[in-house]
Every structure is written in structure tokens, then in C-alpha cells.
Design a protein around this motif. Structure first.
Motif, PDB file in Angstrom:
ATOM      1  N   TYR A 283      53.642 -36.950 -34.904  1.00  0.00           N
ATOM      2  CA  TYR A 283      53.432 -36.524 -32.831  1.00  0.00           C
ATOM      3  C   TYR A 283      55.275 -36.854 -31.982  1.00  0.00           C
ATOM      4  CZ  TYR A 283      54.959 -41.199 -35.035  1.00  0.00           C
ATOM      5  OH  TYR A 283      55.734 -42.197 -35.976  1.00  0.00           O
ATOM      6  N   PHE A 284      56.197 -36.170 -32.436  1.00  0.00           N
ATOM      7  CA  PHE A 284      57.138 -35.401 -32.520  1.00  0.00           C
ATOM      8  C   PHE A 284      57.323 -34.132 -32.316  1.00  0.00           C
ATOM      9  CE2 PHE A 284      58.855 -40.390 -32.661  1.00  0.00           C
ATOM     10  CZ  PHE A 284      58.652 -40.539 -31.213  1.00  0.00           C
ATOM     11  N   LEU A 285      56.670 -33.423 -33.750  1.00  0.00           N
ATOM     12  CA  LEU A 285      56.343 -32.294 -33.567  1.00  0.00           C
ATOM     13  C   LEU A 285      56.322 -31.450 -32.982  1.00  0.00           C
ATOM     14  CD1 LEU A 285      53.776 -31.269 -36.331  1.00  0.00           C
ATOM     15  CD2 LEU A 285      56.852 -31.235 -36.156  1.00  0.00           C
ATOM     16  N   PHE A 286      55.849 -31.468 -31.158  1.00  0.00           N
ATOM     17  CA  PHE A 286      55.849 -30.705 -30.248  1.00  0.00           C
ATOM     18  C   PHE A 286      57.317 -30.680 -29.175  1.00  0.00           C
ATOM     19  CE2 PHE A 286      55.121 -34.997 -28.616  1.00  0.00           C
ATOM     20  CZ  PHE A 286      55.988 -35.215 -27.130  1.00  0.00           C
ATOM     21  N   LEU A 287      58.043 -31.732 -29.269  1.00  0.00           N
ATOM     22  CA  LEU A 287      59.462 -31.849 -28.865  1.00  0.00           C
ATOM     23  C   LEU A 287      60.572 -31.283 -29.904  1.00  0.00           C
ATOM     24  CD1 LEU A 287      59.571 -35.821 -27.816  1.00  0.00           C
ATOM     25  CD2 LEU A 287      59.677 -33.686 -26.167  1.00  0.00           C
ATOM     26  N   TYR A 288      60.461 -31.721 -31.210  1.00  0.00           N
ATOM     27  CA  TYR A 288      61.006 -30.557 -31.768  1.00  0.00           C
ATOM     28  C   TYR A 288      60.375 -29.556 -31.677  1.00  0.00           C
ATOM     29  CZ  TYR A 288      62.160 -29.001 -36.988  1.00  0.00           C
ATOM     30  OH  TYR A 288      62.755 -28.435 -37.822  1.00  0.00           O
ATOM     31  N   GLN A 289      60.065 -28.943 -31.601  1.00  0.00           N
ATOM     32  CA  GLN A 289      59.555 -27.751 -31.097  1.00  0.00           C
ATOM     33  C   GLN A 289      59.947 -27.408 -30.006  1.00  0.00           C
ATOM     34  OE1 GLN A 289      58.155 -25.272 -33.315  1.00  0.00           O
ATOM     35  NE2 GLN A 289      58.671 -23.303 -32.186  1.00  0.00           N
ATOM     36  N   LEU A 290      59.948 -27.668 -29.216  1.00  0.00           N
ATOM     37  CA  LEU A 290      60.499 -27.505 -27.855  1.00  0.00           C
ATOM     38  C   LEU A 290      61.800 -27.157 -27.417  1.00  0.00           C
ATOM     39  CD1 LEU A 290      60.587 -27.070 -24.289  1.00  0.00           C
ATOM     40  CD2 LEU A 290      60.858 -30.021 -24.686  1.00  0.00           C
ATOM     41  N   LEU A 291      62.306 -28.451 -29.141  1.00  0.00           N
ATOM     42  CA  LEU A 291      63.885 -27.808 -28.862  1.00  0.00           C
ATOM     43  C   LEU A 291      64.763 -26.505 -29.447  1.00  0.00           C
ATOM     44  CD1 LEU A 291      65.399 -31.502 -29.963  1.00  0.00           C
ATOM     45  CD2 LEU A 291      65.356 -30.318 -27.312  1.00  0.00           C
ATOM     46  N   LYS A 292      63.744 -25.821 -30.239  1.00  0.00           N
ATOM     47  CA  LYS A 292      63.749 -24.703 -30.384  1.00  0.00           C
ATOM     48  C   LYS A 292      64.125 -23.000 -29.979  1.00  0.00           C
ATOM     49  CE  LYS A 292      61.231 -24.986 -34.987  1.00  0.00           C
ATOM     50  NZ  LYS A 292      60.189 -24.890 -36.116  1.00  0.00           N
ATOM     51  N   TYR A 293      63.725 -23.223 -28.781  1.00  0.00           N
ATOM     52  CA  TYR A 293      63.578 -22.240 -28.035  1.00  0.00           C
ATOM     53  C   TYR A 293      64.911 -22.950 -26.653  1.00  0.00           C
ATOM     54  CZ  TYR A 293      58.046 -22.370 -28.103  1.00  0.00           C
ATOM     55  OH  TYR A 293      57.537 -22.291 -28.303  1.00  0.00           O
ATOM     56  N   GLN A 294      65.229 -21.318 -26.910  1.00  0.00           N
ATOM     57  CA  GLN A 294      67.059 -20.891 -25.834  1.00  0.00           C
ATOM     58  C   GLN A 294      67.135 -21.712 -24.657  1.00  0.00           C
ATOM     59  OE1 GLN A 294      67.773 -16.777 -25.379  1.00  0.00           O
ATOM     60  NE2 GLN A 294      69.668 -16.816 -24.819  1.00  0.00           N
ATOM     61  N   PHE A 295      66.527 -21.466 -23.614  1.00  0.00           N
ATOM     62  CA  PHE A 295      66.506 -22.376 -22.420  1.00  0.00           C
ATOM     63  C   PHE A 295      66.447 -23.778 -22.326  1.00  0.00           C
ATOM     64  CE2 PHE A 295      62.230 -22.511 -23.022  1.00  0.00           C
ATOM     65  CZ  PHE A 295      61.448 -23.591 -22.718  1.00  0.00           C
ATOM     66  N   ALA A 296      65.858 -24.877 -23.948  1.00  0.00           N
ATOM     67  CA  ALA A 296      66.619 -26.646 -24.481  1.00  0.00           C
ATOM     68  C   ALA A 296      67.074 -26.937 -24.942  1.00  0.00           C
ATOM     69  CB  ALA A 296      64.792 -26.637 -24.432  1.00  0.00           C
ATOM     70  N   SER A 297      67.417 -25.330 -26.238  1.00  0.00           N
ATOM     71  CA  SER A 297      68.563 -25.659 -27.055  1.00  0.00           C
ATOM     72  C   SER A 297      70.236 -25.086 -26.926  1.00  0.00           C
ATOM     73  CB  SER A 297      68.318 -25.525 -28.442  1.00  0.00           C
ATOM     74  OG  SER A 297      67.781 -23.969 -28.145  1.00  0.00           O
ATOM     75  N   GLY A 298      70.850 -25.739 -27.348  1.00  0.00           N
ATOM     76  CA  GLY A 298      72.822 -25.164 -27.225  1.00  0.00           C
ATOM     77  C   GLY A 298      73.175 -25.442 -26.599  1.00  0.00           C
ATOM     78  N   PRO A 299      73.602 -25.078 -25.242  1.00  0.00           N
ATOM     79  CA  PRO A 299      74.792 -25.461 -24.136  1.00  0.00           C
ATOM     80  C   PRO A 299      73.393 -26.182 -23.343  1.00  0.00           C
ATOM     81  CG  PRO A 299      74.283 -23.240 -23.800  1.00  0.00           C
ATOM     82  CD  PRO A 299      74.295 -23.527 -25.238  1.00  0.00           C
ATOM     83  N   TYR A 300      71.949 -25.709 -23.276  1.00  0.00           N
ATOM     84  CA  TYR A 300      71.007 -26.262 -22.624  1.00  0.00           C
ATOM     85  C   TYR A 300      70.155 -27.653 -23.274  1.00  0.00           C
ATOM     86  CZ  TYR A 300      71.984 -21.696 -20.428  1.00  0.00           C
ATOM     87  OH  TYR A 300      72.445 -20.525 -19.991  1.00  0.00           O
ATOM     88  N   VAL A 301      70.582 -28.181 -23.855  1.00  0.00           N
ATOM     89  CA  VAL A 301      70.131 -29.179 -24.875  1.00  0.00           C
ATOM     90  C   VAL A 301      69.539 -30.151 -24.059  1.00  0.00           C
ATOM     91  CG1 VAL A 301      72.601 -30.917 -25.802  1.00  0.00           C
ATOM     92  CG2 VAL A 301      69.800 -30.658 -26.417  1.00  0.00           C
ATOM     93  N   VAL A 302      70.731 -30.725 -23.138  1.00  0.00           N
ATOM     94  CA  VAL A 302      70.399 -31.367 -22.172  1.00  0.00           C
ATOM     95  C   VAL A 302      68.722 -31.435 -21.090  1.00  0.00           C
ATOM     96  CG1 VAL A 302      71.125 -33.431 -20.656  1.00  0.00           C
ATOM     97  CG2 VAL A 302      72.253 -32.683 -21.595  1.00  0.00           C
ATOM     98  N   LEU A 303      69.098 -30.425 -21.281  1.00  0.00           N
ATOM     99  CA  LEU A 303      67.356 -30.094 -20.831  1.00  0.00           C
ATOM    100  C   LEU A 303      66.332 -30.568 -21.530  1.00  0.00           C
ATOM    101  CD1 LEU A 303      66.677 -28.478 -17.566  1.00  0.00           C
ATOM    102  CD2 LEU A 303      66.321 -26.180 -19.310  1.00  0.00           C
ATOM    103  N   GLY A 304      66.149 -30.042 -22.855  1.00  0.00           N
ATOM    104  CA  GLY A 304      65.108 -30.279 -23.715  1.00  0.00           C
ATOM    105  C   GLY A 304      65.287 -31.242 -24.080  1.00  0.00           C
ATOM    106  N   VAL A 305      66.089 -32.047 -24.403  1.00  0.00           N
ATOM    107  CA  VAL A 305      66.270 -33.568 -24.568  1.00  0.00           C
ATOM    108  C   VAL A 305      65.890 -34.356 -23.877  1.00  0.00           C
ATOM    109  CG1 VAL A 305      67.267 -35.234 -25.252  1.00  0.00           C
ATOM    110  CG2 VAL A 305      67.767 -33.406 -26.248  1.00  0.00           C
ATOM    111  N   ILE A 306      66.003 -34.098 -22.871  1.00  0.00           N
ATOM    112  CA  ILE A 306      65.958 -35.320 -21.108  1.00  0.00           C
ATOM    113  C   ILE A 306      65.287 -35.187 -19.974  1.00  0.00           C
ATOM    114  CG2 ILE A 306      67.465 -37.486 -19.638  1.00  0.00           C
ATOM    115  CD1 ILE A 306      69.008 -36.733 -21.710  1.00  0.00           C
ATOM    116  N   VAL A 307      65.373 -33.433 -19.213  1.00  0.00           N
ATOM    117  CA  VAL A 307      64.920 -32.817 -18.146  1.00  0.00           C
ATOM    118  C   VAL A 307      64.009 -33.013 -18.161  1.00  0.00           C
ATOM    119  CG1 VAL A 307      65.261 -31.275 -15.903  1.00  0.00           C
ATOM    120  CG2 VAL A 307      67.062 -32.595 -17.308  1.00  0.00           C
ATOM    121  N   ILE A 308      63.669 -31.889 -18.783  1.00  0.00           N
ATOM    122  CA  ILE A 308      61.564 -31.444 -19.468  1.00  0.00           C
ATOM    123  C   ILE A 308      61.572 -32.999 -19.840  1.00  0.00           C
ATOM    124  CG2 ILE A 308      60.742 -30.959 -20.523  1.00  0.00           C
ATOM    125  CD1 ILE A 308      63.084 -27.514 -20.430  1.00  0.00           C
TER     126      ILE A 308
END
Length: 257
Positions: free
Chosen positions: A85-110
Motif C-alpha cells: 500500500y506504499f508502493l505508489f509512493l515508492y515508485q513516485l520517488l524513482k522519477y527525476q522530478f521527485a527525487s534527488g534535489p527535488y526529493v522534498v517535492l516528491g515526499v511532501i509537496v506532491i
């Protein structure tokens, strides 16, 4: 003077003449738009919840969640995965716009915008209609949320071979096995293996259990000398005779299961 003659009655419009309890309009006046919360709506919710719960329990009984072996902090090749039930968030963090320097965007904002939109949906669309096609805001938000979650979960699950993962990480069941400490092989085990694999071959944080393995004596001797996986070579310290005794001892323990 006749009774009542000359008398005047003064009334206050703010005070009702007859006090009556508030009686809501009959729900038949709003066909297809609303219904009584009790028992109509609540009963439907309970029935749907009961069907889902029974189905979920049957699924867990038919396909129990695969457990894994004891955690090994020295295994750098192990890839931890969250629950389904957390795999969709796990997959989201694989994308470039939601990982690395943009991890806050993928973890909190989106995720915050997504769940916030669902939370605010009832306040954004207050219309009395219940038909989905007449409530575009809430229907669009819900469809977008469902499609996103299902797609991201599918993408994450498709990249993992769960059958192989379960096969490689089978849990070792705790068996009551009597360890013969008088066996000559136990002395060799005590000198070279006990520190990592435990006094009863139960394993530990740095090494797996030696109970329930299916290696032959020759394979055990080869592993003791050459190592395997995260186990380095030359861990065994002893003579060839002691190596034979060690291998036969481990095999005999597993034959007694």
C-alpha cells in the motif's frame, strides 16, 4: 360590557403561536439526491464494509504475505521494499522530478497536494446532486487519485520478481533441535563458526541459521573454506579432519529435524 368587548390582543411576531418540533421534509421530495442517514445510508456503508472485510480476510488466508529471512546488515545487495500500500509512493520517488534535489517535492509537496485535494473535495463541490457526471470536481479528483495510485503501484510491482524474492528469503522456522555438544564436529564449529552462527546454529545478525539448510557435506566444506555471499573466505580455522567433522556435524543436525 359583553365578554371580550373592548379587549385587544398584542402579539410578538418573533414568538410562534404553536411550538412544534422541527420536522425535516420527507426524503421522497428529493428523488435520487439524498436519503436518510439512519438506517438507509449507514446500512449500505456497513454492508459494503463487511463485504470488503470478508474478501480481504479470504485473500490473506489464501495468499499469506511472504516473510523474509533474518535481516542481514552486511548484505549490500539486498533491496528493501515497502508494503504494497506504499508502493505508489515508492515508485513516485524513482522519477527525476521527485527525487534527488527535488526529493522534498516528491515526499511532501506532491502527496500533500494530492491528499489535500481529496480532503477539500467535499468543500469544493457542495451541490445536492449525487450522480457522478453532475459532480465534475469531486469525480475528477477521485478518478485522478485512483488512476494514479493504481498505475504507480503496478509500475513498482512490475519491476520486482516477488516469487524469486520470496524463494530467496524464506524464513527459517524455529525447530527444536538437540545440539550434541559432545560431538567432535561441535568443537570445530565452536572454534570457527559459533561467534557468527550462534551456539545452537540459530544464526544471528551477521550470519544466517544453519538449521534447515540443504547443503551436502562437501558443499559445507567448500563454503567454510571459500565463503559464500557476504561470508568471506578462510573463516574456518582447523585441520582437514576437523573440517570433515564440522561438515558431518552440521549435516547430522539437519537430518534430525
Amino acid at each position: 360590557m359583553k365578554r371580550g368587548k373592548g379587549m385587544r390582543f398584542v402579539g410578538d411576531s418573533r414568538v410562534t403561536a404553536d411550538k412544534q418540533k422541527f420536522i425535516p421534509k420527507d426524503y421522497s421530495e428529493y428523488p435520487g439526491r439524498t436519503e436518510a442517514f439512519w438506517p438507509n445510508f449507514l446500512l449500505k456503508e456497513w454492508l459494503v464494509g463487511a463485504v470488503f472485510l470478508v474478501g480481504f480476510l479470504c485473500l490473506t488466508i489464501a495468499h499469506p504475505a511472504p516473510l523474509e529471512k533474518m535481516a542481514d546488515p552486511t548484505d549490500a545487495a539486498y533491496l528493501p521494499l515497502p508494503d504494497w500500500y506504499f508502493l505508489f509512493l515508492y515508485q513516485l520517488l524513482k522519477y527525476q522530478f521527485a527525487s534527488g534535489p527535488y526529493v522534498v517535492l516528491g515526499v511532501i509537496v506532491i502527496p500533500g497536494l494530492a491528499f489535500g485535494g481529496l480532503l477539500l473535495a467535499p468543500f469544493l463541490d457542495k451541490g445536492p446532486e449525487r450522480r457522478p457526471h453532475r459532480r465534475p470536481i469531486t469525480t475528477s479528483l477521485m478518478l485522478l487519485g485512483i488512476i494514479s495510485v493504481f498505475w504507480l503501484t503496478y509500475e513498482a510491482a512490475a519491476a520486482v520478481d516477488y516469487e524469486a524474492k520470496a524463494e530467496n528469503n524464506k524464513p527459517v522456522l524455529e525447530e527444536e533441535v538437540e545440539i550434541d555438544t559432545e560431538d567432535p564436529g561441535y568443537a570445530a564449529y565452536e572454534n570457527s563458526c559459533l561467534q557468527c552462527h550462534g551456539g545452537s546454529l540459530e544464526g544471528g545478525a551477521a550470519a544466517p541459521s544453519l538449521i534447515g539448510i540443504e547443503y551436502t557435506a562437501d558443499e559445507i566444506k567448500e563454503i567454510a573454506v571459500d565463503g559464500i555471499g557476504s561470508m568471506p573466505a578462510d573463516q574456518f580455522q582447523g585441520t582437514d579432519e576437523e573440517l570433515d567433522q564440522l561438515a558431518e556435524f552440521i549435516v547430522s543436525v539437519n537430518e534430525e529435524e
